[in-house]
Design a protein around this motif. Structure first.
Motif, PDB file in Angstrom:
ATOM      1  N   LEU A 145       1.006  -1.165   0.055  1.00  0.00           N
ATOM      2  CA  LEU A 145      -0.045   0.004  -0.189  1.00  0.00           C
ATOM      3  C   LEU A 145       0.803   1.144  -0.019  1.00  0.00           C
ATOM      4  O   LEU A 145       1.566   1.539   0.724  1.00  0.00           O
ATOM      5  N   PRO A 146       0.797   2.005  -1.081  1.00  0.00           N
ATOM      6  CA  PRO A 146       1.679   3.172  -1.165  1.00  0.00           C
ATOM      7  C   PRO A 146       1.465   3.946  -0.047  1.00  0.00           C
ATOM      8  O   PRO A 146       0.259   4.126   0.415  1.00  0.00           O
ATOM      9  N   HIS A 147       2.514   4.934   0.494  1.00  0.00           N
ATOM     10  CA  HIS A 147       2.371   5.731   1.472  1.00  0.00           C
ATOM     11  C   HIS A 147       1.209   6.841   1.184  1.00  0.00           C
ATOM     12  O   HIS A 147       0.578   7.312   2.044  1.00  0.00           O
ATOM     13  N   SER A 148       1.127   7.359  -0.003  1.00  0.00           N
ATOM     14  CA  SER A 148       0.241   8.194  -0.496  1.00  0.00           C
ATOM     15  C   SER A 148      -1.403   7.702  -0.445  1.00  0.00           C
ATOM     16  O   SER A 148      -2.252   8.453  -0.337  1.00  0.00           O
ATOM     17  N   ALA A 149      -1.445   6.491  -0.664  1.00  0.00           N
ATOM     18  CA  ALA A 149      -2.424   5.911  -0.617  1.00  0.00           C
ATOM     19  C   ALA A 149      -3.223   5.548   0.697  1.00  0.00           C
ATOM     20  O   ALA A 149      -4.198   4.635   0.759  1.00  0.00           O
ATOM     21  N   ASN A 158      -5.896   0.353  -5.054  1.00  0.00           N
ATOM     22  CA  ASN A 158      -4.690   0.912  -4.587  1.00  0.00           C
ATOM     23  C   ASN A 158      -3.543   0.100  -4.606  1.00  0.00           C
ATOM     24  O   ASN A 158      -2.243   0.467  -4.244  1.00  0.00           O
ATOM     25  N   TYR A 159      -3.745  -1.222  -4.177  1.00  0.00           N
ATOM     26  CA  TYR A 159      -2.750  -2.313  -4.006  1.00  0.00           C
ATOM     27  C   TYR A 159      -2.050  -2.521  -5.112  1.00  0.00           C
ATOM     28  O   TYR A 159      -2.403  -2.720  -6.149  1.00  0.00           O
ATOM     29  N   TYR A 160      -0.543  -3.044  -4.660  1.00  0.00           N
ATOM     30  CA  TYR A 160       0.237  -3.992  -5.541  1.00  0.00           C
ATOM     31  C   TYR A 160       0.625  -5.100  -4.816  1.00  0.00           C
ATOM     32  O   TYR A 160       0.153  -5.107  -3.638  1.00  0.00           O
ATOM     33  N   THR A 161       1.194  -6.016  -5.354  1.00  0.00           N
ATOM     34  CA  THR A 161       1.454  -7.209  -4.933  1.00  0.00           C
ATOM     35  C   THR A 161       3.087  -7.287  -4.853  1.00  0.00           C
ATOM     36  O   THR A 161       3.591  -6.979  -6.046  1.00  0.00           O
ATOM     37  N   LEU A 162       3.759  -8.165  -4.076  1.00  0.00           N
ATOM     38  CA  LEU A 162       5.306  -8.377  -3.981  1.00  0.00           C
ATOM     39  C   LEU A 162       5.587  -9.861  -3.776  1.00  0.00           C
ATOM     40  O   LEU A 162       4.610 -10.537  -3.114  1.00  0.00           O
ATOM     41  N   ASP A 163       6.338 -10.539  -4.314  1.00  0.00           N
ATOM     42  CA  ASP A 163       6.882 -11.917  -4.203  1.00  0.00           C
ATOM     43  C   ASP A 163       8.089 -11.638  -3.185  1.00  0.00           C
ATOM     44  O   ASP A 163       8.589 -10.796  -2.512  1.00  0.00           O
ATOM     45  N   ALA A 164       8.273 -12.885  -2.740  1.00  0.00           N
ATOM     46  CA  ALA A 164       9.426 -13.078  -1.550  1.00  0.00           C
ATOM     47  C   ALA A 164      10.795 -12.456  -1.945  1.00  0.00           C
ATOM     48  O   ALA A 164      11.603 -12.000  -1.300  1.00  0.00           O
ATOM     49  N   PHE A 168       7.764  -6.112  -7.745  1.00  0.00           N
ATOM     50  CA  PHE A 168       6.334  -5.424  -7.451  1.00  0.00           C
ATOM     51  C   PHE A 168       5.441  -5.945  -8.568  1.00  0.00           C
ATOM     52  O   PHE A 168       6.086  -6.150  -9.936  1.00  0.00           O
ATOM     53  N   MET A 169       4.388  -6.332  -8.450  1.00  0.00           N
ATOM     54  CA  MET A 169       3.424  -6.737  -9.353  1.00  0.00           C
ATOM     55  C   MET A 169       2.057  -6.031  -9.283  1.00  0.00           C
ATOM     56  O   MET A 169       1.593  -5.621  -8.346  1.00  0.00           O
ATOM     57  N   PHE A 170       1.448  -5.939 -10.437  1.00  0.00           N
ATOM     58  CA  PHE A 170      -0.034  -5.447 -10.443  1.00  0.00           C
ATOM     59  C   PHE A 170      -0.847  -6.618 -10.157  1.00  0.00           C
ATOM     60  O   PHE A 170      -0.636  -7.689 -10.327  1.00  0.00           O
ATOM     61  N   PRO A 171      -1.810  -6.437  -9.376  1.00  0.00           N
ATOM     62  CA  PRO A 171      -2.774  -7.518  -8.891  1.00  0.00           C
ATOM     63  C   PRO A 171      -3.491  -8.105 -10.162  1.00  0.00           C
ATOM     64  O   PRO A 171      -4.080  -7.226 -11.058  1.00  0.00           O
ATOM     65  N   LEU A 172      -3.581  -9.239 -10.270  1.00  0.00           N
ATOM     66  CA  LEU A 172      -4.247 -10.096 -11.565  1.00  0.00           C
ATOM     67  C   LEU A 172      -5.773  -9.686 -11.540  1.00  0.00           C
ATOM     68  O   LEU A 172      -6.435  -9.857 -10.457  1.00  0.00           O
ATOM     69  N   GLU A 173      -6.389  -9.663 -12.608  1.00  0.00           N
ATOM     70  CA  GLU A 173      -7.528  -9.480 -12.724  1.00  0.00           C
ATOM     71  C   GLU A 173      -8.253 -10.526 -12.841  1.00  0.00           C
ATOM     72  O   GLU A 173      -7.569 -11.833 -13.031  1.00  0.00           O
ATOM     73  N   THR A 174      -9.652 -10.653 -12.538  1.00  0.00           N
ATOM     74  CA  THR A 174     -10.327 -12.042 -12.621  1.00  0.00           C
ATOM     75  C   THR A 174     -10.330 -12.734 -13.856  1.00  0.00           C
ATOM     76  O   THR A 174     -10.104 -13.972 -13.800  1.00  0.00           O
ATOM     77  N   PRO A 194       6.901   4.476  -0.144  1.00  0.00           N
ATOM     78  CA  PRO A 194       6.815   5.544  -1.018  1.00  0.00           C
ATOM     79  C   PRO A 194       6.430   5.344  -2.485  1.00  0.00           C
ATOM     80  O   PRO A 194       6.811   4.184  -2.819  1.00  0.00           O
ATOM     81  N   LEU A 195       5.380   5.899  -3.260  1.00  0.00           N
ATOM     82  CA  LEU A 195       4.861   5.528  -4.325  1.00  0.00           C
ATOM     83  C   LEU A 195       5.840   5.570  -5.415  1.00  0.00           C
ATOM     84  O   LEU A 195       5.892   4.729  -6.313  1.00  0.00           O
ATOM     85  N   ALA A 196       7.022   6.490  -5.421  1.00  0.00           N
ATOM     86  CA  ALA A 196       8.150   6.327  -6.360  1.00  0.00           C
ATOM     87  C   ALA A 196       8.904   5.092  -6.189  1.00  0.00           C
ATOM     88  O   ALA A 196       9.597   4.809  -7.047  1.00  0.00           O
TER      89      ALA A 196
END
Length: 318
Positions: A145-149, A158-164, A168-174, A194-196
């Motif tokens: 969750l970016p600090h600005s969000a 507003n979420y992104y995902t991370l692996d171990a 960074f990844m985009f959340p997958l769509e259905t 930070p979002l950057a």
């Protein structure tokens, strides 16, 4: 008395010299003849090379690259994660009936590995009609969750995902997922990034974020994994990680090795449980004389721990 004879000057003597006269025009004609022969030979050699090259191109094009005998009839796609085969085929940009030999395997591999959710790809021709694609996906272990969000206005979009490893990844769509479609709602949230610093497809350079991911991985194999659920990890404070659980625990971790800290947490939790109390706050960043705040168990009714989830990713975790 003899009178010495005066010697004759040899330079004034006449000698027979072979006199060969070549005309300038004859020499010029010989020179041009040699140049013409060399030029003709070069032109002939170039013509032979061009004919052979064009003939080879024609044979390759009509015999292999445009030969319908090598058209793709089957796309054999396998993945170790949750992406649907149809989505992988779409990202690969390959259609049935494309020529298998003319297909640029490097281009297919590169296009797929540009997708943030994909870690690695292998592409193989299986003559005469099959293209085999094997995909290794990145398994998300946390939501970012970016600090600005942060705050009350934060939503799942507003979420992104991370692996171990910190990618960074985009959340997958259905529609991108295979059925049944798992969700990321159970993943802990990393707050204060930070979002950057969030660049999908790129690895984080933040020591705080990498330490939080290491803590999540260590938590999954620790005794505490069967006791509490990680809800949020705040990475905004330098040098420490602030963890909140679904069971109303607030625990401060240092950036060092997480395993000893998790063992100390388990020991404190067991002690509190035996004395009928609840760990409300605990500072594990201190190695000795750990600060803690325990409350009477009757004052807090923590929610029950969620049942363990089996990962839909077919990976070997060590």
């Amino acid at each position: 008395m003899f009178i010495a004879r005066k010697g004759r000057n040899r330079r004034l003597r006449r000698h027979h010299v072979l006199d060969v006269k070549l005309s300038t025009q004859h020499r010029r004609r010989m020179r041009w003849h040699r140049l013409a022969v060399l030029a003709g030979s070069a032109v002939a050699a170039a013509a032979v090379v061009m004919i052979v090259w064009q003939g080879g191109q024609w044979l390759l094009r009509h015999g292999l690259y445009e030969n319908r005998a090598f058209a793709i009839h089957q796309l054999d796609v396998e993945t170790d994660g949750v992406l649907s085969r149809e989505q992988i085929r779409s990202w690969a940009g390959v259609r049935l009936s494309d020529n298998l030999l003319a297909l640029d395997l490097g281009r297919v591999k590169r296009d797929l590995e540009l997708v943030p959710a994909i870690e690695s790809v292998s592409v193989e021709r299986v003559l005469p009609h099959t293209l085999r694609i094997r995909v290794v996906e990145r398994e998300p272990v946390a939501r970012a969750l970016p600090h600005s969000a942060s705050g009350a206005g934060a939503t799942n979009s507003n979420y992104y995902t991370l692996d171990a490893a910190g990618y960074f990844m985009f959340p997958l769509e259905t529609q991108q997922r295979a059925l049944p479609a798992p969700t990321n709602e159970h993943l802990p949230v990393l707050e204060g990034i930070p979002l950057a610093d969030i660049r999908p497809g790129r690895r984080t350079e933040s020591a705080q974020v990498l330490a939080a991911l290491g803590l999540i991985t260590a938590f999954q194999r620790s005794p505490m994994a069967g006791v509490v659920d990680l809800l949020e990890i705040d990475v905004a404070t330098p040098g420490v990680l602030r963890v909140r659980t679904a069971q109303s625990n607030e625990v401060v971790f240092g950036l060092g090795e997480p395993d000893p800290q998790l063992r100390r947490w388990h020991a404190v939790h067991d002690h509190a449980r035996r004395t009928g109390r609840h760990v409300a706050w605990l500072d594990l960043s201190v190695s000795n004389n750990i600060p803690a705040h325990l409350v009477a168990g009757i004052a807090v009714t923590p929610p029950p721990r969620k049942p363990a989830r089996n990962s839909p990713y077919r990976k070997k975790h060590v």
